[in-house]
Design a protein around this motif. Structure first.
Motif, PDB file in Angstrom:
ATOM      1  N   ILE A  87      46.613  18.363  29.176  1.00 46.86           N
ATOM      2  CA  ILE A  87      46.657  18.514  30.628  1.00 46.86           C
ATOM      3  C   ILE A  87      47.134  17.203  31.242  1.00 46.86           C
ATOM      4  N   THR A  88      48.118  17.300  32.156  1.00 46.32           N
ATOM      5  CA  THR A  88      48.683  16.113  32.804  1.00 46.32           C
ATOM      6  C   THR A  88      48.541  16.262  34.308  1.00 46.32           C
ATOM      7  N   HIS A  89      48.091  15.187  34.962  1.00 49.14           N
ATOM      8  CA  HIS A  89      48.056  15.189  36.434  1.00 49.14           C
ATOM      9  C   HIS A  89      49.478  14.918  36.911  1.00 49.14           C
ATOM     10  N   THR A  90      50.112  15.906  37.534  1.00 46.87           N
ATOM     11  CA  THR A  90      51.542  15.774  37.851  1.00 46.87           C
ATOM     12  C   THR A  90      51.828  15.465  39.320  1.00 46.87           C
ATOM     13  N   ASN A  91      50.972  15.945  40.227  1.00 45.00           N
ATOM     14  CA  ASN A  91      51.299  15.814  41.654  1.00 45.00           C
ATOM     15  C   ASN A  91      50.054  15.686  42.503  1.00 45.00           C
TER      16      ASN A  91
END
Ligand code: COA
Length: 140
Positions: A87-91
């Motif tokens: 999981i990546t924090h993108t925005n």
């Protein structure tokens, strides 16, 4: 996210992400206001990492501030690889809405219940952001 959401580089188009984030924020605002809400401002939009076709998006919308008729919602977007689960924090972004009555005029919104120190600090920060927004709100 599907190929139809991609830009020519093959990543998800920023405008697609912004539209989904606006929808999530609007739902959050309408749940609180119990009225139709329209977007009046969007700011501090950050694209931290690209979103790839095939990833799942999870959006978190938090009501940070209410004024008389306006509400601020912070949205965080995370992209998840369905295989592997990374999981990546993108925005992230702030959205400001105005609640409308049945005549389409700005309508009062209920006060926000601030229960924790964090919520009180978040509200105070949001009130300062709103002051800055209004100070620079002249059309470009
Ligand atoms: C939203 C709208 C009805 C507000 O009308 P208005 O004449 O500016 O209304 P007001 O001056 O009474 O302002 C209403 C609230 O919005 C806030 N506001 C107005 N302009 C703002 C801006 N640029 N940024 C942040 N807040 C703003 C005001 O501070 C006020 O908040 P408060 O009542 O909590 O103090 C009008 O601007 C509008 O219809 N905009 C288009 C909305 C739209 O089409 N959005 C896209 C589709 S959802």
């Amino acid at each position: 996210m599907l190929p139809a959401h991609a830009n020519p580089m093959g990543n998800v188009h920023g405008g697609v992400i912004l539209k989904i984030a606006d929808e999530a924020a609007a739902i959050c605002a309408m749940r609180h206001a119990q009225r139709q809400c329209v977007t009046v401002a969007i700011d501090s939009v950050s694209f931290h990492s690209p979103v790839h076709v095939g990833q799942l998006l999870a959006l978190e919308a938090i009501l940070t501030y209410v004024g008389r008729t306006s509400l601020e919602v912070r949205v965080n977007v995370h992209a998840e690889d369905p295989i592997g689960g990374v999981i990546t924090h993108t925005n992230s972004a702030y959205f400001v809405f105005v609640a409308l009555d049945d005549q389409g005029q700005p309508a009062h919104v209920p006060e926000i219940e601030l229960e924790t120190e964090d919520e009180r600090a978040r509200f105070a920060e949001a009130r300062e952001r709103q002051k800055l927004r209004l100070a620079r709100a002249k059309p470009l």
